[in-house]
Design a protein around this motif. Structure first.
Motif, PDB file in Angstrom:
ATOM      1  N   PRO A   1       0.755  -1.342  -0.023  1.00  0.00           N
ATOM      2  CA  PRO A   1       0.114  -0.237   0.032  1.00  0.00           C
ATOM      3  C   PRO A   1       0.981   1.214  -0.143  1.00  0.00           C
ATOM      4  O   PRO A   1       1.758   1.436   0.856  1.00  0.00           O
ATOM      5  CB  PRO A   1      -0.899  -0.203   1.532  1.00  0.00           C
ATOM      6  CG  PRO A   1       0.180  -0.891   2.243  1.00  0.00           C
ATOM      7  CD  PRO A   1       0.893  -1.786   1.477  1.00  0.00           C
ATOM      8  N   VAL A   2       0.589   2.223  -0.897  1.00  0.00           N
ATOM      9  CA  VAL A   2       1.240   3.169  -1.242  1.00  0.00           C
ATOM     10  C   VAL A   2       0.457   4.527  -1.658  1.00  0.00           C
ATOM     11  O   VAL A   2      -0.577   4.433  -2.528  1.00  0.00           O
ATOM     12  CB  VAL A   2       2.439   3.047  -1.968  1.00  0.00           C
ATOM     13  CG1 VAL A   2       3.486   4.353  -2.039  1.00  0.00           C
ATOM     14  CG2 VAL A   2       3.364   2.097  -1.775  1.00  0.00           C
ATOM     15  N   ILE A   3       0.676   5.696  -1.062  1.00  0.00           N
ATOM     16  CA  ILE A   3       0.197   6.920  -1.545  1.00  0.00           C
ATOM     17  C   ILE A   3       1.438   7.390  -2.280  1.00  0.00           C
ATOM     18  O   ILE A   3       2.282   7.775  -1.720  1.00  0.00           O
ATOM     19  CB  ILE A   3      -0.423   7.914  -0.585  1.00  0.00           C
ATOM     20  CG1 ILE A   3      -1.714   7.301   0.104  1.00  0.00           C
ATOM     21  CG2 ILE A   3      -0.909   9.003  -1.218  1.00  0.00           C
ATOM     22  CD1 ILE A   3      -2.202   8.055   1.479  1.00  0.00           C
ATOM     23  N   PHE A   4       1.364   7.657  -3.633  1.00  0.00           N
ATOM     24  CA  PHE A   4       2.368   8.272  -4.209  1.00  0.00           C
ATOM     25  C   PHE A   4       1.966  10.051  -4.427  1.00  0.00           C
ATOM     26  O   PHE A   4       0.856  10.373  -5.086  1.00  0.00           O
ATOM     27  CB  PHE A   4       2.496   7.635  -5.792  1.00  0.00           C
ATOM     28  CG  PHE A   4       3.069   6.380  -5.671  1.00  0.00           C
ATOM     29  CD1 PHE A   4       4.468   5.997  -5.497  1.00  0.00           C
ATOM     30  CD2 PHE A   4       2.163   5.423  -5.921  1.00  0.00           C
ATOM     31  CE1 PHE A   4       4.971   5.010  -5.487  1.00  0.00           C
ATOM     32  CE2 PHE A   4       2.543   3.818  -5.857  1.00  0.00           C
ATOM     33  CZ  PHE A   4       4.206   3.844  -5.540  1.00  0.00           C
TER      34      PHE A   4
ATOM     35  N   ARG B   1      -8.598   3.528  15.398  1.00  0.00           N
ATOM     36  CA  ARG B   1      -9.354   2.739  14.460  1.00  0.00           C
ATOM     37  C   ARG B   1      -8.735   1.296  14.433  1.00  0.00           C
ATOM     38  O   ARG B   1      -9.406   0.270  14.414  1.00  0.00           O
ATOM     39  CB  ARG B   1      -9.647   3.026  13.186  1.00  0.00           C
ATOM     40  CG  ARG B   1     -10.542   2.072  12.317  1.00  0.00           C
ATOM     41  CD  ARG B   1     -10.959   2.860  11.023  1.00  0.00           C
ATOM     42  NE  ARG B   1     -11.685   3.789  10.889  1.00  0.00           N
ATOM     43  CZ  ARG B   1     -13.162   3.514  10.771  1.00  0.00           C
ATOM     44  NH1 ARG B   1     -13.432   2.256  10.755  1.00  0.00           N
ATOM     45  NH2 ARG B   1     -13.724   4.787  10.819  1.00  0.00           N
ATOM     46  N   PHE B   2      -7.402   1.183  14.309  1.00  0.00           N
ATOM     47  CA  PHE B   2      -6.686   0.122  14.091  1.00  0.00           C
ATOM     48  C   PHE B   2      -5.509  -0.045  15.337  1.00  0.00           C
ATOM     49  O   PHE B   2      -5.018   0.815  15.700  1.00  0.00           O
ATOM     50  CB  PHE B   2      -5.717   0.122  12.677  1.00  0.00           C
ATOM     51  CG  PHE B   2      -6.782  -0.056  11.652  1.00  0.00           C
ATOM     52  CD1 PHE B   2      -7.215  -1.290  11.233  1.00  0.00           C
ATOM     53  CD2 PHE B   2      -6.849   1.049  11.016  1.00  0.00           C
ATOM     54  CE1 PHE B   2      -7.896  -1.417  10.055  1.00  0.00           C
ATOM     55  CE2 PHE B   2      -7.853   1.047   9.802  1.00  0.00           C
ATOM     56  CZ  PHE B   2      -8.196  -0.217   9.432  1.00  0.00           C
ATOM     57  N   LYS B   3      -5.225  -1.238  15.931  1.00  0.00           N
ATOM     58  CA  LYS B   3      -4.521  -1.268  17.001  1.00  0.00           C
ATOM     59  C   LYS B   3      -3.164  -1.289  16.485  1.00  0.00           C
ATOM     60  O   LYS B   3      -2.215  -1.127  17.234  1.00  0.00           O
ATOM     61  CB  LYS B   3      -4.718  -2.906  17.629  1.00  0.00           C
ATOM     62  CG  LYS B   3      -6.201  -2.709  18.469  1.00  0.00           C
ATOM     63  CD  LYS B   3      -6.389  -4.135  19.342  1.00  0.00           C
ATOM     64  CE  LYS B   3      -7.689  -3.877  19.929  1.00  0.00           C
ATOM     65  NZ  LYS B   3      -8.630  -4.910  19.983  1.00  0.00           N
ATOM     66  N   GLN B   4      -2.897  -1.972  15.261  1.00  0.00           N
ATOM     67  CA  GLN B   4      -1.506  -1.856  14.623  1.00  0.00           C
ATOM     68  C   GLN B   4      -1.202  -0.810  14.068  1.00  0.00           C
ATOM     69  O   GLN B   4      -1.722   0.040  13.915  1.00  0.00           O
ATOM     70  CB  GLN B   4      -1.447  -2.877  13.622  1.00  0.00           C
ATOM     71  CG  GLN B   4      -1.771  -4.524  13.921  1.00  0.00           C
ATOM     72  CD  GLN B   4      -3.285  -4.540  13.786  1.00  0.00           C
ATOM     73  OE1 GLN B   4      -3.998  -3.886  13.782  1.00  0.00           O
ATOM     74  NE2 GLN B   4      -3.640  -5.884  13.510  1.00  0.00           N
ATOM     75  N   ASP B   5       0.216  -0.362  13.732  1.00  0.00           N
ATOM     76  CA  ASP B   5       0.677   0.934  13.385  1.00  0.00           C
ATOM     77  C   ASP B   5      -0.106   0.967  11.852  1.00  0.00           C
ATOM     78  O   ASP B   5      -0.094  -0.041  11.185  1.00  0.00           O
ATOM     79  CB  ASP B   5       2.042   1.024  13.150  1.00  0.00           C
ATOM     80  CG  ASP B   5       2.700   1.271  14.584  1.00  0.00           C
ATOM     81  OD1 ASP B   5       2.002   1.815  15.289  1.00  0.00           O
ATOM     82  OD2 ASP B   5       3.778   0.918  14.836  1.00  0.00           O
ATOM     83  N   ILE B   6      -0.373   2.267  11.163  1.00  0.00           N
ATOM     84  CA  ILE B   6      -0.397   2.667   9.785  1.00  0.00           C
ATOM     85  C   ILE B   6       0.738   2.639   9.235  1.00  0.00           C
ATOM     86  O   ILE B   6       1.715   3.473   9.544  1.00  0.00           O
ATOM     87  CB  ILE B   6      -1.119   4.028   9.640  1.00  0.00           C
ATOM     88  CG1 ILE B   6      -2.468   3.849  10.626  1.00  0.00           C
ATOM     89  CG2 ILE B   6      -1.603   4.085   8.331  1.00  0.00           C
ATOM     90  CD1 ILE B   6      -3.628   2.692  10.298  1.00  0.00           C
ATOM     91  N   VAL B   7       1.129   1.571   8.148  1.00  0.00           N
ATOM     92  CA  VAL B   7       2.491   1.343   7.664  1.00  0.00           C
ATOM     93  C   VAL B   7       2.182   1.702   6.133  1.00  0.00           C
ATOM     94  O   VAL B   7       3.295   1.517   5.540  1.00  0.00           O
ATOM     95  CB  VAL B   7       2.927  -0.089   7.716  1.00  0.00           C
ATOM     96  CG1 VAL B   7       3.064  -0.457   9.143  1.00  0.00           C
ATOM     97  CG2 VAL B   7       1.685  -1.219   7.118  1.00  0.00           C
TER      98      VAL B   7
END
Length: 175
Positions: free
Chosen positions: A100-103, A125-131
């Motif tokens: 997943p990438v925002i260019f 919203r998510f327990k994990q980091d947004i990567v």
């Protein structure tokens, strides 16, 4: 929609087939093209990208009118199509060509994307980091014609794939 004012937005969120439909019919969208970006091979093929040796990521490039649809709105729609906590691919699609990438195409897009990512992280919203990474746009190469508008051309296959890959259930559960 003024053709003089159109801008580009480029997003990678796993299989590009599943990234076209959410943007395709929105107001202010001139086109959504499936393709490849971020690699070293000029004009790669689907098979070359799938081999993992070109460095490309499957992505969609959206041409839009910012007076009708803002980049910030596009980013919000983008998040809802992805698992932003999975850097190794998206759903059933694994590997760097599905990351997943925002260019971003300019500094304003970079700032908007970074602020949106931070807001999503801070939301809990998510327990994990947004990567999901935020990277400068690279040359974009349209995919072969049979990949363009796949959800329209082969809707039964598209529907089975988007459901079978786990994407639909993830989106329904998390968003």
């Amino acid at each position: 929609m003024s053709k003089d004012n159109l801008k580009k937005a480029t997003f990678a969120g796993g299989c590009f087939w599943c990234m076209v439909k959410p943007f395709d019919t929105l107001p202010g969208i001139a086109s959504v093209v499936s393709g490849y970006t971020g690699g070293d091979t000029v004009n790669p093929t689907y098979q070359q990208v799938g081999s993992g040796r070109t460095g490309h990521t499957e992505a969609v490039q959206i041409t839009y009118d910012p007076d009708i649809m803002s980049f910030a709105e596009l980013v919000e729609i983008y998040w809802i199509q992805t698992d932003p906590t999975d850097a190794s691919g998206q759903f059933a699609d694994r590997g760097s060509s599905y990351r997943p990438v925002i260019f971003y195409h300019d500094e304003e897009q970079k700032e908007v994307a970074e602020a949106s990512k931070k807001a999503l992280q801070d939301s809990g919203r998510f327990k994990q980091d947004i990567v999901t990474t935020i990277e400068p746009a690279n040359p974009f190469y349209p995919a072969e014609e049979y990949h363009q508008d796949f959800y329209k051309k082969n809707s039964a296959h598209y529907n089975r794939y988007s459901k079978g890959s786990g994407r639909v259930d993830f989106i329904n559960h998390h968003w």
